[in-house]
Design a protein around this motif. Structure first.
Motif, mmCIF file in Angstrom:
data_model
loop_
_atom_site.group_PDB
_atom_site.id
_atom_site.type_symbol
_atom_site.label_atom_id
_atom_site.label_comp_id
_atom_site.label_asym_id
_atom_site.label_seq_id
_atom_site.Cartn_x
_atom_site.Cartn_y
_atom_site.Cartn_z
ATOM 1 N N ALA A 187 -17.752 60.122 -24.889
ATOM 2 C CA ALA A 187 -16.589 59.322 -24.503
ATOM 3 C C ALA A 187 -15.646 60.154 -23.632
ATOM 4 O O ALA A 187 -15.119 59.673 -22.632
ATOM 5 N N CYS A 220 -17.345 60.609 -20.184
ATOM 6 C CA CYS A 220 -17.311 59.322 -19.467
ATOM 7 C C CYS A 220 -15.925 59.087 -18.888
ATOM 8 O O CYS A 220 -15.779 58.698 -17.732
ATOM 9 N N SER A 221 -14.921 59.306 -19.712
ATOM 10 C CA SER A 221 -13.559 59.059 -19.283
ATOM 11 C C SER A 221 -13.173 59.984 -18.126
ATOM 12 O O SER A 221 -12.583 59.556 -17.137
ATOM 13 N N ASN A 250 -15.153 58.899 -15.004
ATOM 14 C CA ASN A 250 -14.665 57.604 -14.548
ATOM 15 C C ASN A 250 -13.361 57.755 -13.760
ATOM 16 O O ASN A 250 -13.158 57.103 -12.741
ATOM 17 N N ILE A 273 -18.183 51.650 -23.683
ATOM 18 C CA ILE A 273 -18.690 52.963 -24.104
ATOM 19 C C ILE A 273 -18.875 53.861 -22.882
ATOM 20 O O ILE A 273 -18.507 55.031 -22.893
ATOM 21 N N LEU A 274 -19.416 53.289 -21.804
ATOM 22 C CA LEU A 274 -19.746 54.096 -20.622
ATOM 23 C C LEU A 274 -18.537 54.467 -19.774
ATOM 24 O O LEU A 274 -18.627 55.341 -18.899
ATOM 25 N N ILE A 275 -17.396 53.810 -20.005
ATOM 26 C CA ILE A 275 -16.193 54.287 -19.301
ATOM 27 C C ILE A 275 -15.363 55.169 -20.232
ATOM 28 O O ILE A 275 -14.287 55.623 -19.873
ATOM 29 N N GLY A 276 -15.862 55.392 -21.440
ATOM 30 C CA GLY A 276 -15.188 56.334 -22.342
ATOM 31 C C GLY A 276 -14.001 55.732 -23.068
ATOM 32 O O GLY A 276 -13.185 56.442 -23.640
ATOM 33 N N GLN A 277 -13.922 54.398 -23.052
ATOM 34 C CA GLN A 277 -12.790 53.745 -23.703
ATOM 35 C C GLN A 277 -12.988 53.685 -25.209
ATOM 36 O O GLN A 277 -12.036 53.695 -25.976
#
Lengths: 419, 419
Positions: free
Chosen positions: B23, B26-27, B30, A12-16
């Motif tokens: 999301a 975050c992406s 990241n 969730i925190l890497i936006g995946q």
């Protein structure tokens, strides 16, 4: 009664992954009269999980976690909870047996990772998982309840509705909450705010209003809280009726619905059919109409006339009109609607022609200029709209505006026929 | 470098809206080498917003908020930030002018609520909003940066990529991270895992692989981290080349792309045109093709033949073939493709006919059965697919499979002509 949600997972925190679990849990709790105070997403990390529990609000009575209960080494939620509640992990033979049986039906053998899932905190109530090997856990400490649920959506959902909600209803005397969502189209947010400001200021204190805008559509959500559900339902429907009088046909539906579903219902009710001739919307109106199951009852089909040649040959648009007024014009969009209605032999037809962008705009017809026509037996109506600069939003706004125009014209002819 | 996200809005906490903004943010972060530590969702409430900022981690250097910047009374983010940073709200005439112009192009007049959006904290940098009236705000305090972004996804996204990310790159010395996304179609996740397992186990330690599946499409994302961007780019492109050899034409693109954009490029390169005849996909293929700016260069249009009568009259499908084989059959879908290609005079044509569900399935042709045809000068190819039970997913998978089939056929004829 206040609750907090902690979603656990690096993905969730890497936006995946988009966290859809929280919305489901919030909606379930809300309908039970429990208010979610905050949602916190943290990584698969023991200290972060414990920290998240520690920082939860003082008046919070329910803490729900999702995720981190799987069989792999990055799943640490169980360890974090055992540490937080100062408990040991012990092998639960009943759970081990459940896991073994569960894997067996899927022709899988129990391995060490799965066996470790039967190691559980010694003093917690377990919530069965119908669809997986991760047990749910229920802890109680200092008058606060903690539920740990798996992160896999369908496992979490079954556990939430089957075990957590019934447990909460049993545990607490919960206030009643009633929601009502009123869907409107064709009215901008600021215009709406002016229109209903008098009504809004007269709202009783236990009813709250929220504006939920999306391209071309504005939803108004009423939330009433109190002690008696029936009373609240009465209050909310009284306010919704008042709104209906103020907004009129700007409202296209109430509750869980969409403009394509509501327009479809009107067509079905009047045993009418529709066809589309799309230029700038490029098939999106068609897609929206056919996204509704059973739309074949009233939707016959359409022509995507992207090229002017297709407008001329397939829809019978007069070439000279295109040369004289341009493809984005009242004359052309009217001929498109009439052409497709005649060809597909429908009661109604929608046509669009516009400049979606990012190229093609002129001083006279800037990007976002869209002509929409709706043709019916009586006549063909045409209107021009000015949307924004964004291609995607333009297409969506034009599609919604076209469906809304069709909806209003069906209502109009219904009222005429009955009047 | 650590960041936190605070999403603001009652609609998230009652579960009416799924938070997709987090999301995206975050992406984006990241990929810039910034790690998101936690995401916190709080209601439209000044104290809760301030509290959320106060509880953010000590080593967090970036706090991003989304939502609560609209023109209505429930939007309080600006007030919360003004209070937190101890600033007054002052009228910004430049912003007021932007809002006035923005509304003017939409034929709307400025009202008091819109005017209030030009009241902004006196000492913050403003981030322009290309697509709306809510300005973004950038505060700096004690070596920490705070960004307030609107909650409307397309407004937030444009501000994030256009202003926030460039500002962060300028502000901080960030570690080098290189991503490469390889898009594939037509290969299931488990098949792919087997296919590339040897390659995967040989990957250097600083390169990570992620599988990102969506209906009909599987993306493989490589992430390399280190100190020198050039070195990482070399590493990543070396690995991508290796993958290309293993997967072959299953790969349709690399980087930011879509199957509709890649298929469109192939059409443009070969100066070819395409038309569609859609039954079960109901306009979705057309919508996908026309979602690409400039698609009018190669897309002439299409016919949505939802009703069998439309298949017969507009596409020239033989009525007896429908009676004998059913509309969902090889014979009919081939005639549909050939019919639309002839009518619209294109080099290629796509046709679909299938059972999207939830009704209409039989033992012989269950829900999810879809026939797809692609017609070109040389011949017409047809294939049958078995998708799932879910209407929406079926439509999407069929659309992707159809575009992928067209793509492979264009490549095939290109190789023939050059061979």
């Amino acid at each position: 009664m206040k609750a907090e949600i902690i979603t656990i997972g690096d993905e969730i925190l890497i936006g995946q992954v988009i966290d859809t679990n929280s919305a489901f849990i919030c909606s379930e709790l809300n309908q039970t009269g429990i208010k979610v105070n905050r949602i916190l997403s943290v990584p698969d990390n023991k200290d972060e999980i414990i920290d998240a529990i520690n920082t939860s609000g003082k008046d919070v009575k329910i803490v729900l976690t999702t995720g981190g209960l799987g069989p792999t080494s990055d799943d640490v939620t169980k360890h974090a909870l055992a540490e937080y509640f100062n408990q040991n992990l012990v092998l639960n033979n009943e759970v081990l047996e459940h896991i073994r049986r569960f894997l067996h039906t899927r022709r899988l053998k129990l391995n060490e990772r799965n066996r470790a899932q039967a190691l559980l905190p010694e003093r917690c109530r377990l919530l069965p998982n119908e669809f997986g090997t991760a047990m749910g856990m229920w802890f109680e400490k200092e008058n606060r309840h903690y539920f740990a649920l798996p992160g896999v959506p369908h496992e979490m959902k079954a556990m939430m509705t089957g075990h957590v909600i019934p447990a909460l209803i049993k545990q607490f005397e919960l206030p009643a909450i009633v929601h009502c969502t009123i869907h409107t189209a064709g009215i901008a947010e600021s215009v709406m705010a002016d229109k209903i400001s008098g009504w809004e200021s007269d709202l009783p204190q236990n009813i709250k209003l929220a504006y939920l805008p999306s391209p071309g559509i504005l939803r108004l959500r009423l939330t009433a809280s109190g002690t008696d559900k029936r009373t609240l339902e009465g209050q909310v429907s009284y306010q919704a009726e008042k709104l209906k009088k103020i907004i009129g046909t700007g409202i296209f539906g109430i509750g869980h619905t969409t403009i394509e579903a509501e327009t479809g219902s009107l067509l079905r009710q009047s045993r009418s059919t529709v066809a589309v001739a799309e230029s700038c919307t490029g098939g999106n109106i068609s897609r929206m109409i056919t996204s509704v199951p059973g739309s074949s009852d009233y939707f016959r089909g359409g022509i995507i006339a992207y090229d002017n040649d297709v407008k001329i040959k397939m829809l019978g648009v007069d070439k000279r009109k295109i040369e004289r007024y341009g493809a984005v014009s009242k004359h052309v969009v009217i001929q498109m609607a009439e052409g497709v209605r005649k060809k597909l032999k429908t009661a109604y037809a929608i046509a669009t022609s516009g400049i979606a962008g990012p190229a093609g705009g002129t001083a006279e017809k800037p990007i976002g200029t869209v002509w929409i026509a709706v043709s019916c037996d009586e006549k063909t109506f045409a209107m021009v709209f000015s949307f924004g600069n964004l291609r995607e939003t333009n297409i969506m706004r034009a599609s919604v505006a076209a469906l809304n125009m069709l909806r209003l014209i069906i209502i109009r002819s219904k009222n005429r026929n009955s009047g």
